[in-house]
Design an enzyme around this catalytic site. Structure first.
Site, PDB file in Angstrom:
ATOM      1  N   GLY A   1      22.032  -1.496  34.929  1.00 17.37           N
ATOM      2  CA  GLY A   1      20.547  -2.147  35.230  1.00 17.37           C
ATOM      3  C   GLY A   1      20.166  -2.791  33.831  1.00 17.37           C
TER       4      GLY A   1
ATOM      5  N   CYS B   1      -5.265  -3.046   2.014  1.00 15.23           N
ATOM      6  CA  CYS B   1      -5.199  -3.087   3.263  1.00 15.23           C
ATOM      7  C   CYS B   1      -6.480  -3.137   4.235  1.00 15.23           C
ATOM      8  CB  CYS B   1      -4.347  -1.887   3.894  1.00 15.23           C
ATOM      9  SG  CYS B   1      -3.548  -2.281   5.818  1.00 15.23           S
TER      10      CYS B   1
ATOM     11  N   GLU C   1       7.460   1.826  33.383  1.00 13.83           N
ATOM     12  CA  GLU C   1       8.150   3.242  34.042  1.00 13.83           C
ATOM     13  C   GLU C   1       7.207   4.347  33.412  1.00 13.83           C
ATOM     14  OE1 GLU C   1      12.950   1.947  34.841  1.00 13.83           O
ATOM     15  OE2 GLU C   1      12.067   2.979  33.214  1.00 13.83           O
TER      16      GLU C   1
ATOM     17  N   GLU D   1       0.799  -1.109   0.132  1.00  9.45           N
ATOM     18  CA  GLU D   1       0.070  -0.030  -0.119  1.00  9.45           C
ATOM     19  C   GLU D   1       0.685   1.279   0.166  1.00  9.45           C
ATOM     20  OE1 GLU D   1      -3.586   1.926   3.052  1.00  9.45           O
ATOM     21  OE2 GLU D   1      -2.110   0.386   3.776  1.00  9.45           O
TER      22      GLU D   1
ATOM     23  N   LYS E   1      -9.166   2.594  -2.250  1.00 15.04           N
ATOM     24  CA  LYS E   1      -9.353   2.019  -0.937  1.00 15.04           C
ATOM     25  C   LYS E   1     -10.740   2.377  -0.474  1.00 15.04           C
ATOM     26  CE  LYS E   1      -7.156   1.461   3.439  1.00 15.04           C
ATOM     27  NZ  LYS E   1      -5.951   1.755   4.471  1.00 15.04           N
TER      28      LYS E   1
END
Length: 538
Positions: free
Chosen positions: A291, A147, A397, A41, A111
């Site tokens: 970490g 799509c 986080e 597409e 589309k």
């Protein structure tokens, strides 16, 4: 019939390069005696072009390029996505596909279903097509779809009844071709395959699904193009890899790829790689804390752009443990990256002196000062080295606002910003699958920001196993508080956690883009007002 899948990586706005790729793929298809080659597409413009579509010259250039491509074609047909003008009522553009044969554009298809959910905003730019069309080619009835047109009434939509228009039921083709630019999230490949198999069975048709591959901004496209026969046989192209592959409908061997944590890892690697490559960026600057998050990010960056292009900077404070420094150095050596050690103790002490602050109680002010000192050092090396800073925060986080604005949140991109903390450990295990790259001591240590003595993440956050379930149910599955409480049956105060998630929207609006690997990321697909009444409170 032989169909060639052009599973290619386009660059948004680079029409010339995209068309060059189309021509090279076409030559390969012809050399393999293919009958038809199919491209993703909006191939000419790259996906998503966003407000580039408001530039008339850009649209004219994509049409001119399409015509020049058509002129190079010969015996094989081609189906390729592009942007066409709408000369009637409505938005002035169509998301289109051109059926090309014998050096000419024979048909233009539009589309029909234009998504406006999550990261999509196609009605901002395009008018809807009114119907699909069957094209007869080499004694086959071919339905060409773009799509979303193939996903109506399926589980790939946020709601099966999202569209009132039915674009598929009245057609009885031999072959369905779908040109797609379908962004990846973990689990989507498996879901796509299930839906396409059901459609092939229902329509008694072969399906040729070609998807874009590569990354643009926060979106990663996995490719995973596939041919599904009406009998349910599947030939799938390798995910996350550019491929031009010709498949004979009458005889092909089955090939499938089973989605697992390695797919999520590969999606992030592709996201990083294309972020650098498509912007001509060279090097990455990463703060290494010892970490798990910075270790995973550094490892993924090395895989994406090479260890010679990654610089790790260790910035220990008086609260940083010896173990953290040793682990960060060990990681750097295993990755083969350059690293520098720049202690921040003296800078931090000078801050306290100039701001007349005491170090007796390490409150949030003093913790954030340390983080912002580190952010400033990283940005200074970005200027000095000509590289970009990579943020290392994870989704857990970011959800809770457990990061410092203008400190550890600074950077150009946050590769694991859509990866829950529990998933970060899974990715680490995948990185270490063949040999230890991330030191085992990093993986086994309890997470800590080390901004004050004996600090652990669990002092400020719920256990990640619980927190991540809440984030997944609330953000990704979009469930209500009541439903989450019924599912988890946990004594923890879920209401307060959701409140904290919502309270930190202003912080999330200011952080780098994250590579989207979940159904719902904190990014372009989640449009939450900052100034609002927060749900379940007041």
């Amino acid at each position: 019939m032989k169909i060639t899948f052009a599973q290619l990586n386009t660059r948004v706005g680079d029409i010339d390069s995209n068309i060059s790729k189309a021509i090279e793929a076409y030559k390969k298809a012809e050399s393999e005696n293919s009958d038809i080659i199919i491209y993703p597409e909006l191939f000419t413009t790259g996906y998503p072009p966003l407000d580039l579509l408001e530039n008339k010259h850009f649209i004219e250039k994509n049409i001119k390029a399409l015509k020049s491509f058509a002129a190079t074609t010969n015996k094989a047909a081609a189906v390729i996505g592009f942007v066409d003008f709408n000369h009637g009522y409505g938005k002035k553009l169509f998301n289109s596909a051109a059926f090309i044969y014998g050096g000419k554009i024979q048909q233009i298809l539009k589309k029909n279903l234009l998504p406006t959910y999550d990261v999509f905003d196609e009605k901002r730019y395009f008018s809807e097509g009114t119907q699909n069309k069957i094209i007869k080619f080499k004694n086959k009835k071919i339905l060409i779809t773009i799509c979303e047109d193939i996903w109506g009434k399926t589980d790939l939509l946020p709601d099966k009844n999202l569209y009132s228009k039915d674009t598929m039921s009245k057609y009885s083709p031999d072959i369905i071709i779908n040109l797609s630019a379908s962004p990846y999230y973990f689990g989507k490949i498996t879901l796509r395959e299930k839906i396409l198999c059901e459609l092939a069975k229902d329509k008694k048709a072969d399906i040729a699904y070609v998807n874009l591959v590569g990354a643009n901004d926060d979106l990663v496209f996995d490719g995973s193009s596939m041919l599904i026969s009406k009998k349910g046989k599947i030939f799938q192209l390798q995910p996350f890899t550019e491929q031009i592959n010709t498949v004979d409908l009458s005889r092909f061997l089955e090939r499938k790829y089973t989605e697992n944590i390695s797919f999520l890892k590969q999606a992030i690697v592709v996201g990083i790689k294309d972020f650098f490559k498509k912007q001509n960026l060279k090097s990455a600057i990463i703060g290494l804390s010892g970490g798990i998050d910075s270790a995973v990010v550094a490892s993924l960056c090395v895989e994406a752009i090479g260890n010679e292009n990654v610089l790790g900077i260790l910035m220990p404070s008086e609260f940083t443990s010896k173990q953290s420094i040793e682990d960060a150095i060990k990681l750097s050596k295993k990755l083969g990256i350059r690293y520098k050690i720049i202690p921040i103790k003296n800078i931090y002490r000078q801050y306290l002196k100039e701001l007349s602050l005491t170090n007796q109680e390490i409150d949030i002010t003093l913790q954030n000062i340390q983080s912002r000192i580190r952010g400033d050092i990283l940005m200074s090396y970005s200027n000095k080295e000509g590289g970009i800073v990579i943020a290392t925060s994870n989704k857990s986080e970011i959800a809770m606002g457990y990061f410092t604005l203008y400190g550890d949140s600074c950077g150009a991109i946050a590769p694991i910003g859509d990866v829950l903390k529990t998933q970060v450990y899974e990715v680490a295990e995948e990185i270490n699958k063949d040999k230890e790259i991330i030191p085992d001591s990093i993986i086994k240590r309890p997470p800590t920001a080390e901004l004050k003595p004996n600090q652990l993440d669990q002092d400020d956050l719920p256990p990640y196993k619980i927190l991540d379930k809440i984030i997944k149910l609330y953000i990704e599955e979009e469930l209500s508080l009541d439903k989450i409480q019924k599912i988890l049956k946990n004594k923890i105060n879920i209401k307060d956690i959701i409140y904290r998630i919502e309270l930190n929207e202003y912080k999330r609006k200011q952080i780098p883009i994250s590579i989207k690997v979940s159904k719902k990321a904190f990014g372009s697909g989640r449009k939450i007002p900052i100034v609002r009444k927060i749900l379940y409170y007041e």
